[in-house]
Structures are given as structure tokens and as C-alpha cells.
Motif scaffolding. Sequence first.
Motif, PDB file in Angstrom:
ATOM      1  N   TYR A  17      60.275  27.674   4.979  1.00 52.18           N
ATOM      2  CA  TYR A  17      61.713  27.222   5.417  1.00 52.18           C
ATOM      3  C   TYR A  17      61.734  25.695   6.111  1.00 52.18           C
ATOM      4  CZ  TYR A  17      62.382  32.268   5.114  1.00 52.18           C
ATOM      5  OH  TYR A  17      62.603  33.660   4.587  1.00 52.18           O
ATOM      6  N   ARG A  18      60.545  25.450   6.825  1.00 59.71           N
ATOM      7  CA  ARG A  18      60.554  24.166   7.383  1.00 59.71           C
ATOM      8  C   ARG A  18      60.627  23.124   6.253  1.00 59.71           C
ATOM      9  NH1 ARG A  18      55.330  23.008  10.635  1.00 59.71           N
ATOM     10  NH2 ARG A  18      54.839  22.851   8.365  1.00 59.71           N
ATOM     11  N   ASP A  19      59.804  23.129   5.204  1.00 56.74           N
ATOM     12  CA  ASP A  19      59.930  22.227   4.168  1.00 56.74           C
ATOM     13  C   ASP A  19      61.218  22.147   3.484  1.00 56.74           C
ATOM     14  OD1 ASP A  19      57.285  21.845   4.696  1.00 56.74           O
ATOM     15  OD2 ASP A  19      56.495  22.898   3.052  1.00 56.74           O
ATOM     16  N   GLN A  20      62.008  23.332   3.635  1.00 54.24           N
ATOM     17  CA  GLN A  20      63.338  23.339   3.033  1.00 54.24           C
ATOM     18  C   GLN A  20      64.327  22.372   3.702  1.00 54.24           C
ATOM     19  OE1 GLN A  20      64.543  27.286   2.014  1.00 54.24           O
ATOM     20  NE2 GLN A  20      62.680  27.604   0.791  1.00 54.24           N
ATOM     21  N   GLY A  21      64.181  22.276   5.011  1.00 54.92           N
ATOM     22  CA  GLY A  21      65.124  21.529   5.862  1.00 54.92           C
ATOM     23  C   GLY A  21      65.571  22.131   7.126  1.00 54.92           C
ATOM     24  N   PHE A  22      65.039  23.503   7.277  1.00 54.37           N
ATOM     25  CA  PHE A  22      65.219  24.346   8.336  1.00 54.37           C
ATOM     26  C   PHE A  22      64.480  23.804   9.552  1.00 54.37           C
ATOM     27  CE2 PHE A  22      66.541  27.063   4.830  1.00 54.37           C
ATOM     28  CZ  PHE A  22      67.968  27.410   5.323  1.00 54.37           C
ATOM     29  N   ALA A  23      65.312  24.066  10.875  1.00 57.73           N
ATOM     30  CA  ALA A  23      64.481  23.499  12.283  1.00 57.73           C
ATOM     31  C   ALA A  23      64.707  24.715  13.047  1.00 57.73           C
ATOM     32  CB  ALA A  23      65.161  22.308  12.687  1.00 57.73           C
ATOM     33  N   ALA A  24      65.420  26.013  12.812  1.00 53.56           N
ATOM     34  CA  ALA A  24      65.149  26.772  13.717  1.00 53.56           C
ATOM     35  C   ALA A  24      65.099  28.433  12.818  1.00 53.56           C
ATOM     36  CB  ALA A  24      66.489  27.026  14.431  1.00 53.56           C
ATOM     37  N   TYR A  25      64.609  29.314  13.593  1.00 54.85           N
ATOM     38  CA  TYR A  25      64.158  30.425  12.662  1.00 54.85           C
ATOM     39  C   TYR A  25      64.430  31.832  13.530  1.00 54.85           C
ATOM     40  CZ  TYR A  25      61.320  26.405  11.070  1.00 54.85           C
ATOM     41  OH  TYR A  25      61.277  25.193  10.493  1.00 54.85           O
ATOM     42  N   LYS A  26      64.264  32.936  12.566  1.00 59.46           N
ATOM     43  CA  LYS A  26      64.307  34.146  13.374  1.00 59.46           C
ATOM     44  C   LYS A  26      63.544  35.029  12.697  1.00 59.46           C
ATOM     45  CE  LYS A  26      67.898  37.032  12.982  1.00 59.46           C
ATOM     46  NZ  LYS A  26      69.522  37.188  12.979  1.00 59.46           N
ATOM     47  N   ILE A  27      62.752  35.829  13.507  1.00 60.92           N
ATOM     48  CA  ILE A  27      61.680  36.927  12.961  1.00 60.92           C
ATOM     49  C   ILE A  27      62.058  38.182  13.561  1.00 60.92           C
ATOM     50  CG2 ILE A  27      59.963  35.023  12.614  1.00 60.92           C
ATOM     51  CD1 ILE A  27      58.541  36.381  15.137  1.00 60.92           C
ATOM     52  N   LYS A  28      61.456  39.195  12.936  1.00 58.70           N
ATOM     53  CA  LYS A  28      61.658  40.836  13.366  1.00 58.70           C
ATOM     54  C   LYS A  28      60.686  40.961  14.327  1.00 58.70           C
ATOM     55  CE  LYS A  28      64.933  41.093  10.826  1.00 58.70           C
ATOM     56  NZ  LYS A  28      66.383  41.121  11.310  1.00 58.70           N
ATOM     57  N   ILE A  29      60.918  41.763  15.052  1.00 58.93           N
ATOM     58  CA  ILE A  29      59.921  42.460  16.336  1.00 58.93           C
ATOM     59  C   ILE A  29      60.354  43.807  16.217  1.00 58.93           C
ATOM     60  CG2 ILE A  29      59.520  40.362  17.686  1.00 58.93           C
ATOM     61  CD1 ILE A  29      61.496  41.570  19.648  1.00 58.93           C
ATOM     62  N   GLY A  30      59.541  44.580  16.923  1.00 58.08           N
ATOM     63  CA  GLY A  30      59.805  45.931  17.274  1.00 58.08           C
ATOM     64  C   GLY A  30      59.387  47.084  16.058  1.00 58.08           C
ATOM     65  N   GLY A  31      58.713  46.530  15.037  1.00 57.36           N
ATOM     66  CA  GLY A  31      58.071  47.074  13.952  1.00 57.36           C
ATOM     67  C   GLY A  31      56.615  47.289  13.937  1.00 57.36           C
ATOM     68  N   ALA A  32      56.034  46.768  14.975  1.00 59.51           N
ATOM     69  CA  ALA A  32      54.595  46.894  15.416  1.00 59.51           C
ATOM     70  C   ALA A  32      54.408  46.975  17.010  1.00 59.51           C
ATOM     71  CB  ALA A  32      53.777  45.340  15.103  1.00 59.51           C
ATOM     72  N   ALA A  33      53.063  47.313  17.365  1.00 58.23           N
ATOM     73  CA  ALA A  33      53.130  47.386  18.717  1.00 58.23           C
ATOM     74  C   ALA A  33      53.386  45.863  19.520  1.00 58.23           C
ATOM     75  CB  ALA A  33      51.459  47.628  19.257  1.00 58.23           C
ATOM     76  N   LEU A  34      53.604  46.022  20.780  1.00 50.29           N
ATOM     77  CA  LEU A  34      54.168  44.767  21.472  1.00 50.29           C
ATOM     78  C   LEU A  34      53.081  43.743  21.359  1.00 50.29           C
ATOM     79  CD1 LEU A  34      55.846  43.101  23.918  1.00 50.29           C
ATOM     80  CD2 LEU A  34      54.794  44.540  25.451  1.00 50.29           C
ATOM     81  N   GLY A  35      52.002  43.977  21.585  1.00 48.22           N
ATOM     82  CA  GLY A  35      50.786  43.019  21.513  1.00 48.22           C
ATOM     83  C   GLY A  35      50.581  42.249  19.956  1.00 48.22           C
ATOM     84  N   ASP A  36      50.861  43.176  18.959  1.00 46.81           N
ATOM     85  CA  ASP A  36      50.822  42.524  17.862  1.00 46.81           C
ATOM     86  C   ASP A  36      52.089  41.737  17.525  1.00 46.81           C
ATOM     87  OD1 ASP A  36      48.789  44.073  17.142  1.00 46.81           O
ATOM     88  OD2 ASP A  36      49.582  45.674  16.117  1.00 46.81           O
ATOM     89  N   ASP A  37      53.307  42.075  18.177  1.00 48.77           N
ATOM     90  CA  ASP A  37      54.562  41.138  18.108  1.00 48.77           C
ATOM     91  C   ASP A  37      54.360  40.025  18.571  1.00 48.77           C
ATOM     92  OD1 ASP A  37      56.145  42.704  16.289  1.00 48.77           O
ATOM     93  OD2 ASP A  37      56.980  43.778  17.814  1.00 48.77           O
ATOM     94  N   ILE A  38      53.598  39.922  19.834  1.00 48.93           N
ATOM     95  CA  ILE A  38      53.305  38.505  20.537  1.00 48.93           C
ATOM     96  C   ILE A  38      52.457  37.746  19.682  1.00 48.93           C
ATOM     97  CG2 ILE A  38      52.314  37.671  22.790  1.00 48.93           C
ATOM     98  CD1 ILE A  38      54.939  38.962  23.182  1.00 48.93           C
ATOM     99  N   ALA A  39      51.554  38.486  18.902  1.00 41.81           N
ATOM    100  CA  ALA A  39      50.787  37.626  17.984  1.00 41.81           C
ATOM    101  C   ALA A  39      51.644  37.132  17.043  1.00 41.81           C
ATOM    102  CB  ALA A  39      49.477  38.353  17.482  1.00 41.81           C
ATOM    103  N   ARG A  40      52.538  37.868  16.400  1.00 47.09           N
ATOM    104  CA  ARG A  40      53.473  37.340  15.367  1.00 47.09           C
ATOM    105  C   ARG A  40      54.337  36.368  16.008  1.00 47.09           C
ATOM    106  NH1 ARG A  40      55.496  39.898  11.112  1.00 47.09           N
ATOM    107  NH2 ARG A  40      57.618  39.813  11.891  1.00 47.09           N
ATOM    108  N   ILE A  41      54.747  36.189  17.166  1.00 46.88           N
ATOM    109  CA  ILE A  41      55.696  35.241  17.765  1.00 46.88           C
ATOM    110  C   ILE A  41      54.895  34.007  17.901  1.00 46.88           C
ATOM    111  CG2 ILE A  41      56.723  34.547  20.037  1.00 46.88           C
ATOM    112  CD1 ILE A  41      57.804  37.655  19.986  1.00 46.88           C
TER     113      ILE A  41
ATOM    114  N   GLU B  22      55.814  31.723   5.322  1.00 50.01           N
ATOM    115  CA  GLU B  22      57.037  31.997   4.942  1.00 50.01           C
ATOM    116  C   GLU B  22      57.990  30.777   5.736  1.00 50.01           C
ATOM    117  OE1 GLU B  22      58.841  35.920   6.114  1.00 50.01           O
ATOM    118  OE2 GLU B  22      60.743  35.290   6.011  1.00 50.01           O
ATOM    119  N   LEU B  23      57.627  30.843   7.027  1.00 48.61           N
ATOM    120  CA  LEU B  23      58.195  29.841   8.049  1.00 48.61           C
ATOM    121  C   LEU B  23      57.791  28.297   7.730  1.00 48.61           C
ATOM    122  CD1 LEU B  23      59.231  32.194   9.630  1.00 48.61           C
ATOM    123  CD2 LEU B  23      58.383  31.112  11.746  1.00 48.61           C
ATOM    124  N   ARG B  24      56.796  28.136   7.097  1.00 47.82           N
ATOM    125  CA  ARG B  24      56.327  26.958   6.773  1.00 47.82           C
ATOM    126  C   ARG B  24      57.427  26.517   5.588  1.00 47.82           C
ATOM    127  NH1 ARG B  24      51.159  27.864   6.174  1.00 47.82           N
ATOM    128  NH2 ARG B  24      50.421  27.989   8.071  1.00 47.82           N
TER     129      ARG B  24
END
Length: 386
Positions: A171-195, A167-169
Motif C-alpha cells: 500500500y505504501r508503494d502505491q502512494g498510501f500514507a495511512a492504514y487501518k488493520i484489524k484487531i480482536g481476532g487474536a489475543a491482546l499480546g498477538d494484536d500488539i505484535a501486529r500493531i 500488505e502494508l508495504r
Amino acid sequence: MRITDILEITVPLEGDVANALVNFRTHTVSLVAVVTDARRGSRPVVGYGFNSIGRFAQGGILRERVIPRLMAAGPGELLNAAGDAFDPVGVLRAAMRDEKPGGHGDRAGAVAAIELACWDVNAKLADEPAYATIARHYGRRPADAVPVYAAGGYYYPEDSTRRLAGELRRYRDQGFAAYKIKIGGAALGDDIARIEAALAIAGPGANLAVDANGRFDFTTAAAYAEALRPYGLRWFEEAGDPLDYDLNARIVSAYGGAVATGENLFSLQDARNLIAFGGMRPGIDIFQMDPGLAYGLDEYVCMLAAMEARGFDRAQAHPHGGHLINLHIATALGLGGCEAYPGVFQPFGGYGPGCVLGDGMVIPSDAPGWGLEEKPELRHALGRLA
Ligand code: MG
């Protein structure tokens, strides 16, 4: 000019995505049309508006309370002194007749949809994009372009982290340079992997914000703050309950980096309380109040004034929403930026094909009004409304 009719329909939001707290599958939006007896050629001038996204349509409040009051109001109550455009203060006063103060709730979105549709009328009467009308009304020079970030990174039912990178790739191809993603819907370790998966595409931490959607208590927020701090992220959004200003102040102090909040405040008074008691810091933290959820544009401008009176800069304002209306507002008022939902929340999310996007900046098109008619995804809903 008179209002001859006000129409409203409920439009479902598309997308089976979730943040830490809600799935958007059941969410709806009120799309409204304010029909006037002013004409352009053979057609009446019609203004469109909606109550932002991430909540629910407000057909009941519109039909039973707001629309009858506006239809009963005299033109003198709703128009400016010259009688040639809507006066947002008069529209809000008429829409709120017999409503008690406080407990703002869902009426704030219902009233906002109508107030924003009146701005669409005003811009169409002037044959110009809404940002030009708004900037002139509030004595400002519109920005040439607005910084924009792609908001997404929701939790998908399957294969969430791999889909996040894809998904982020995109957005980058469309011309975006900054992004926001969700956290808190998984365990902290899984969220860090997402980040970390997101940072592989976003680059430096300053290009990536994270959003917990108000899910955390202080202990959880503090654990996340500790884990997030080394990444130097763009901001840590809505760590705790949006109305718990004391909790926000404690999180600000525990985290140290930039925090963002405000999208779930529905009135000037709520925003004043955040400004006074939420621990927000001038020059650092981000305010995300959303005109479509909080009585419309004029109330939002009062919120900006309340921020500036306490030493904050409007560059710290990034309205929630990710749609054309807030793009025009951010452009007109010289805000710090706005979000975009290029992949989700159709038919409202993202911008029209006439908007120019590149290098992390966006420019609205020159279509009259908000330009909602230019957005192909909205054509069906606007046709239903007609
Ligand atoms: Mg948010």
C-alpha cells in the motif's frame, strides 16, 4: 425520462480474509442497473449502483418489494420539478411505499443500491463525474482531492503477521500514507505484535487505525484501550456492538483517544441516537456511516446535517466502504476522507485506473457517473448485468 427496466445480480466478494467476527468468503453484493429511456447517442442511459461491501446481496427484497414499486411509480413521483433528473427524495419515497418505520435491516442496503444507481443516471445525463452532480445538488464546492487510507490488515489463515507487513508495504508503494488493520481476532499480546509490525511501516501512530469490528465487551475494550493508548493511534474503531450507544460512551471515556464507529448504522434515526447518546466528541471522534448500507446518499446527507446540528464537523465523517461510490461522495461533500480497499474485496474494492493517488490523497477520474465502467475488475459483473 422514464425507467424502462431495473436489473439486479448477486456478485460474490473475492477474498478469504477475516476480521474479529466474520470471514468474507461468503459475502455477496447486489449490483443493480437502472435503465432509462434517455439516450446518449444510440444507447440508453443506464445507472449502476451497489449496496456497499461487507454484508450480503439483497436480491429478494429488490425483486419482491423495491423494484416493483419503482416500476409502478409515475415519472412525476421519481423526477425533479424540471423532469430532467431523478429526485432522490421521490425515489426513496417510492421505494419505501408500505414499509413500516424502524427495524431497518437489509432493506436499507437494497434501497441504497437503487438510489445510488439513480445518482449515476443523473451524472451521466449531465455528462460529468458523480462528485460534480452531487456537489451542485447540495450546494457545495467539491474538494480538489480527498485524504484516503488503505484499509486491510485482515487475519489470514496462515502467517498472518508477516503477510500484514507485506500488505502494508505494498500500500505504501502505491502512494498510501495511512492504514487501518484489524484487531480482536487474536489475543491482546498477538494484536500488539501486529500493531508494532504495522507501525514499522506506517511510522507514527497517527498513520495507523485499528478496527475491532464490534467484538468487545466493556472489560475487553478497556483492556485494549489501556494497551493501545501509548501508541497514539489514528483511531480505535468499533470496539463494541455498534447499536450499544451506552457501551460506546463508556469506551470513549475509558480510552481518551479518538474512536470511530457508525458503519453498521442503517438509518438517520440510528445515526441520531449515536450522535445523542454515544459519547462522541466534536473535533475528535470519527463517524463511518455508509450511504450504500443506509438508504443511499440523500439519507447520508441528512445524517451529516444531524451531526452538524450537534456541533460535529463533516471532517469527522469518513464513510466505510473503500470503493468508487464513496470516493465521489467524500469528494463532493467535503468529508474528512474515505477508505480504500486496494488489495481486497474485488471486484468492488479500490478505485479505477483513472483515479490519481499520491501522498495519501486521491482524486476521482472524470468519467461520467461513478466511473464503475472504468474499473477493470468490474467489467465482468457489469457485462453479466447487461
Ligand atoms: Mg470497520
